[in-house]
Design an enzyme around this catalytic site. Structure first.
Site, PDB file in Angstrom:
ATOM      1  N   GLU A 285       1.271  -1.195   0.230  1.00 36.68           N
ATOM      2  CA  GLU A 285      -0.026   0.153  -0.007  1.00 36.68           C
ATOM      3  C   GLU A 285       0.469   1.148  -0.348  1.00 36.68           C
ATOM      4  O   GLU A 285       1.787   1.084   0.183  1.00 36.68           O
ATOM      5  CB  GLU A 285      -0.796  -0.126   1.386  1.00 36.68           C
ATOM      6  N   PRO A 286      -0.090   2.329  -0.114  1.00 39.28           N
ATOM      7  CA  PRO A 286       1.143   3.632  -0.312  1.00 39.28           C
ATOM      8  C   PRO A 286       1.589   3.863   0.986  1.00 39.28           C
ATOM      9  O   PRO A 286       3.200   4.418   0.505  1.00 39.28           O
ATOM     10  CB  PRO A 286       0.256   4.620  -0.085  1.00 39.28           C
TER      11      PRO A 286
ATOM     12  N   ILE B 142       1.154  -2.539  -8.065  1.00 40.13           N
ATOM     13  CA  ILE B 142       1.200  -4.220  -7.984  1.00 40.13           C
ATOM     14  C   ILE B 142       1.285  -4.388  -9.465  1.00 40.13           C
ATOM     15  O   ILE B 142       1.075  -3.643 -10.246  1.00 40.13           O
ATOM     16  CB  ILE B 142      -0.491  -3.821  -7.752  1.00 40.13           C
ATOM     17  N   THR B 143       1.847  -5.692 -10.096  1.00 40.82           N
ATOM     18  CA  THR B 143       2.197  -5.901 -11.187  1.00 40.82           C
ATOM     19  C   THR B 143       0.463  -6.287 -11.717  1.00 40.82           C
ATOM     20  O   THR B 143       0.231  -7.452 -11.278  1.00 40.82           O
ATOM     21  CB  THR B 143       3.335  -6.896 -10.993  1.00 40.82           C
TER      22      THR B 143
ATOM     23  N   ARG C 167      35.133  -5.210 -30.429  1.00 41.58           N
ATOM     24  CA  ARG C 167      35.378  -3.767 -30.175  1.00 41.58           C
ATOM     25  C   ARG C 167      37.013  -3.721 -29.862  1.00 41.58           C
ATOM     26  O   ARG C 167      37.339  -4.793 -29.044  1.00 41.58           O
ATOM     27  CB  ARG C 167      34.674  -3.151 -29.056  1.00 41.58           C
TER      28      ARG C 167
ATOM     29  N   GLN D 210      29.953   0.026 -18.676  1.00 42.80           N
ATOM     30  CA  GLN D 210      30.988   0.843 -18.492  1.00 42.80           C
ATOM     31  C   GLN D 210      31.834  -0.249 -19.418  1.00 42.80           C
ATOM     32  O   GLN D 210      32.500   0.663 -19.973  1.00 42.80           O
ATOM     33  CB  GLN D 210      31.460  -0.067 -17.624  1.00 42.80           C
TER      34      GLN D 210
ATOM     35  N   GLU E  40       9.712  -7.282  -4.098  1.00 46.29           N
ATOM     36  CA  GLU E  40       9.280  -8.530  -3.170  1.00 46.29           C
ATOM     37  C   GLU E  40      10.253  -8.809  -1.975  1.00 46.29           C
ATOM     38  O   GLU E  40      10.970  -9.586  -1.345  1.00 46.29           O
ATOM     39  CB  GLU E  40       9.821  -9.492  -3.865  1.00 46.29           C
TER      40      GLU E  40
ATOM     41  N   THR F 291      13.173  -5.356   0.024  1.00 45.68           N
ATOM     42  CA  THR F 291      13.821  -4.734   0.149  1.00 45.68           C
ATOM     43  C   THR F 291      15.463  -5.679   0.272  1.00 45.68           C
ATOM     44  O   THR F 291      15.442  -6.745   0.908  1.00 45.68           O
ATOM     45  CB  THR F 291      13.745  -3.242   0.164  1.00 45.68           C
TER      46      THR F 291
ATOM     47  N   GLU G  15      17.267  -5.105   2.247  1.00 43.22           N
ATOM     48  CA  GLU G  15      17.626  -4.362   3.688  1.00 43.22           C
ATOM     49  C   GLU G  15      16.630  -5.613   4.719  1.00 43.22           C
ATOM     50  O   GLU G  15      17.275  -5.597   6.031  1.00 43.22           O
ATOM     51  CB  GLU G  15      17.710  -3.367   3.912  1.00 43.22           C
TER      52      GLU G  15
END
Length: 390
Positions: A138-139, A168-169, A279, A347, A374, A376, A378
């Site tokens: 939720e928000p 929400i996906t 390259r 890079q 799903e 973080t 943390e």
């Protein structure tokens, strides 16, 4: 020594089985025809390609874990991880939407639904006749889901839901959603209940669609509930079990995000490896320079470690064992090294890596979501630390 190695192969799933090889090749073929020619247009327009997901449904990729008796493919988590990895190597948005549909909405009903609910919803979800959504966030309550504001109140043979979910996906395009609403006191882990809510139910609507940095072809939107009446037969499990169910669903969902991260990391690495050989600077391929070759060595090593963590969690899930710690480790480590791999890929490509003409700028934008969605990084560390300090 041979006995030890065979045991490790069995545990970590080193050896790709026939189903995994078949799925990988099928997705590569599909990607060349149906995804690569259009994915940057979808990205620019933030278009959720519903028709593509119908095709994924026809191929059995929208019900990978659903038993064949409910119209699914009946595969295990190794095949499921392979499918997400291969899709995400091509386009992370497609991998994300496929994973969310399978592990969250479909997975919740498969794991905790009644037989009647499974018979009613799983065939439609597995075939992608219906696209699934799952509403917890939720928000004002992301990681703090226990204090959600969306409330469901009992009225006769129905519950009436009021509130809003966000991030929400498939929040707008989904045909059916599993929604967690509060039926008890805030902060009570047994005060929330899971409901199945179908599109078209009065009072249920999609809200604002998010304008995102990456994963732009995977729809992320609000779901709004305004006196939305849901029959009691649509309760999953028992009243008050919704939050506990969600934590178990997220344990499996974290394997999905680990696989998503692994696919993006592998895509970025493979693009970098190929580019470094083609390259040339100072009359030789840039792969000849130690600065570049060491970047590739680090990427390859960390991706291999991430693969082991991810398939280890998948193996435990297949065996019906607890994956709380292992899925958190896989999700945490794999998402973080995927961000690192995408950064190094840009890079290695130099100025070209900053343009949309080459694939790595999209990997770079898409991958950051993996450290957030799903749970973080943390929160994963919180889950892991609690598990090891028990």
């Amino acid at each position: 020594m041979e006995a030890i190695m065979s045991e490790q192969q069995a545990v970590y799933g080193f050896e790709e089985n026939e189903n995994q090889a078949m799925i990988a090749q099928m997705i590569r073929d599909l990607g060349e025809r149906e995804i690569k020619p259009y994915m940057m247009d979808w990205d620019e327009a933030q278009e959720f390609p519903v028709a593509l997901f119908k095709k994924l449904g026809e191929l059995g990729l929208m019900g990978v874990l659903v038993p064949q008796s409910y119209g699914g493919s009946g595969f295990g988590y190794h095949e499921y991880v392979t499918a997400i990895v291969e899709l995400s190597k091509i386009d992370g948005s497609v991998g994300l939407s496929m994973a969310a549909h399978n592990s969250l909405c479909t997975g919740h009903i498969l794991q905790f639904g009644t037989e009647a609910q499974k018979q009613k919803y799983l065939p439609k979800l597995a075939s992608a006749e219906w696209i699934g959504a799952w509403g917890l966030t939720e928000p004002n309550t992301g990681s703090d889901a226990g204090n959600m504001k969306t409330v469901a109140k009992e009225e006769g043979d129905h519950y009436v839901i009021n509130g809003a979910k966000n991030f929400i996906t498939h929040g707008k395009s989904g045909d059916v959603a599993v929604v967690i609403a509060r039926t008890g006191e805030p902060g009570d882990s047994h005060g929330m209940t899971a409901f199945i809510v179908e599109k078209g139910t009065p009072g249920f609507s999609g809200g604002r669609k998010e304008n995102k940095l990456g994963m732009r072809a995977s729809e992320t939107a609000e779901m709004i509930f305004d006196n939305c009446k849901v029959p009691k037969e649509n309760i999953i499990g028992k009243v008050g079990e919704g939050f506990v169910q969600s934590l178990k669903v997220l344990d499996g969902g974290r394997i999905s995000i680990a696989a998503l991260s692994l696919g993006i990391a592998q895509g970025a690495y493979e693009a970098s490896l190929q580019y470094s050989k083609e390259r040339e600077q100072f009359n030789q391929p840039i792969s000849k320079f130690q600065a570049i070759s060491f970047k590739l060595a680090d990427m390859a090593t960390k991706i291999e470690a991430a693969k082991l963590l991810t398939y280890r969690a998948a193996d435990l899930k297949n065996k019906g064992k607890s994956v709380n710690k292992e899925s958190a480790m896989a999700k945490y480590y794999t998402s973080e090294i995927a961000v690192e791999a995408a950064n190094e890929a840009v890079q290695i490509f130099g100025g070209y890596g900053f343009t949309k003409d080459y694939p790595v700028e999209k990997y770079y934008r898409d991958v950051k979501l993996c450290t957030i969605g799903e749970g973080t990084s943390e929160i994963q560390k919180l889950v892991i630390s609690r598990a090891i300090l028990k």
